[in-house]
Design a protein around this motif. Structure first.
Motif, short mmCIF file in Angstrom:
data_model
loop_
_atom_site.label_atom_id
_atom_site.label_comp_id
_atom_site.label_asym_id
_atom_site.label_seq_id
_atom_site.Cartn_x
_atom_site.Cartn_y
_atom_site.Cartn_z
N HIS A 1 0.83 -1.21 0.00
CA HIS A 1 0.00 0.00 0.00
C HIS A 1 0.86 1.26 0.00
O HIS A 1 0.62 2.21 0.76
CB HIS A 1 -0.97 0.02 1.19
CG HIS A 1 -1.89 -1.15 1.21
ND1 HIS A 1 -2.98 -1.25 0.37
CD2 HIS A 1 -1.89 -2.29 1.94
CE1 HIS A 1 -3.60 -2.40 0.59
NE2 HIS A 1 -2.96 -3.04 1.54
N LEU A 2 1.89 1.25 -0.86
CA LEU A 2 2.78 2.40 -1.00
C LEU A 2 2.59 3.02 -2.37
O LEU A 2 2.40 2.33 -3.36
CB LEU A 2 4.24 1.96 -0.86
CG LEU A 2 4.66 1.35 0.46
CD1 LEU A 2 6.10 0.83 0.37
CD2 LEU A 2 4.54 2.37 1.58
N GLU A 3 2.65 4.33 -2.42
CA GLU A 3 2.63 5.04 -3.69
C GLU A 3 4.08 5.40 -4.03
O GLU A 3 4.75 6.07 -3.24
CB GLU A 3 1.78 6.30 -3.58
CG GLU A 3 0.31 6.02 -3.36
CD GLU A 3 -0.50 7.31 -3.25
OE1 GLU A 3 0.00 8.38 -3.65
OE2 GLU A 3 -1.63 7.21 -2.76
N ILE A 4 4.55 4.93 -5.18
CA ILE A 4 5.91 5.26 -5.59
C ILE A 4 5.88 5.84 -7.00
O ILE A 4 5.01 5.51 -7.80
CB ILE A 4 6.88 4.06 -5.50
CG1 ILE A 4 6.44 2.93 -6.43
CG2 ILE A 4 7.01 3.56 -4.09
CD1 ILE A 4 7.46 1.81 -6.53
N THR A 5 6.85 6.68 -7.28
CA THR A 5 6.93 7.32 -8.58
C THR A 5 7.71 6.43 -9.55
O THR A 5 8.37 5.47 -9.14
CB THR A 5 7.65 8.68 -8.46
OG1 THR A 5 9.00 8.43 -8.07
CG2 THR A 5 6.94 9.58 -7.47
N GLU A 6 7.65 6.80 -10.82
CA GLU A 6 8.41 6.06 -11.83
C GLU A 6 9.91 6.15 -11.54
O GLU A 6 10.65 5.17 -11.68
CB GLU A 6 8.11 6.62 -13.22
CG GLU A 6 8.79 5.85 -14.32
CD GLU A 6 8.43 6.35 -15.71
OE1 GLU A 6 9.17 6.02 -16.64
OE2 GLU A 6 7.42 7.07 -15.84
N ALA A 7 10.35 7.32 -11.09
CA ALA A 7 11.77 7.50 -10.76
C ALA A 7 12.18 6.57 -9.62
O ALA A 7 13.27 5.99 -9.63
CB ALA A 7 12.05 8.95 -10.39
#
Length: 99
Positions: free
Chosen positions: A16-22
């Motif tokens: 349940h983590l939001e991570i960016t493409e970077a």
């Protein structure tokens, strides 16, 4: 084992983590290196190592504890907070961790 960005995205979803493409691009090679390092343990010969039994003897009996489980007096609020970095109104003050 090669960890892909898709693997990182799946792990993030499960956690349940939001991570960016970077972040996906950054974490994929790092986690691949970690997994490769841990996989080296497979090369170790453990055939002569007895399995751990989680505090039990080889016969399955409990081991003796290092001390008796006896009731002890508590520290008390004043002593517990004595070394706290930022006590407030008789409580531990900690940084906010939820948004």
């Amino acid at each position: 084992m090669n960890i892909t960005e898709a693997d990182i995205e799946k792990i993030a979803q499960l956690a349940h983590l939001e991570i960016t493409e970077a972040e996906r691009k950054m974490f994929a090679p790092q986690i691949s290196e970690i997994v490769t390092y841990v996989e080296q343990l497979d090369a170790i010969d453990t055939s002569s190592v007895e399995p751990a039994l989680g505090g039990l003897t080889s016969e399955g009996e409990k081991t003796e504890s290092s001390r008796l489980d006896e009731e002890q007096p508590s520290l008390g609020q004043k002593l517990a907070l004595d070394q706290a970095p930022d006590p407030a109104s008789g409580h531990f003050r900690v940084p906010k961790v939820l948004g």
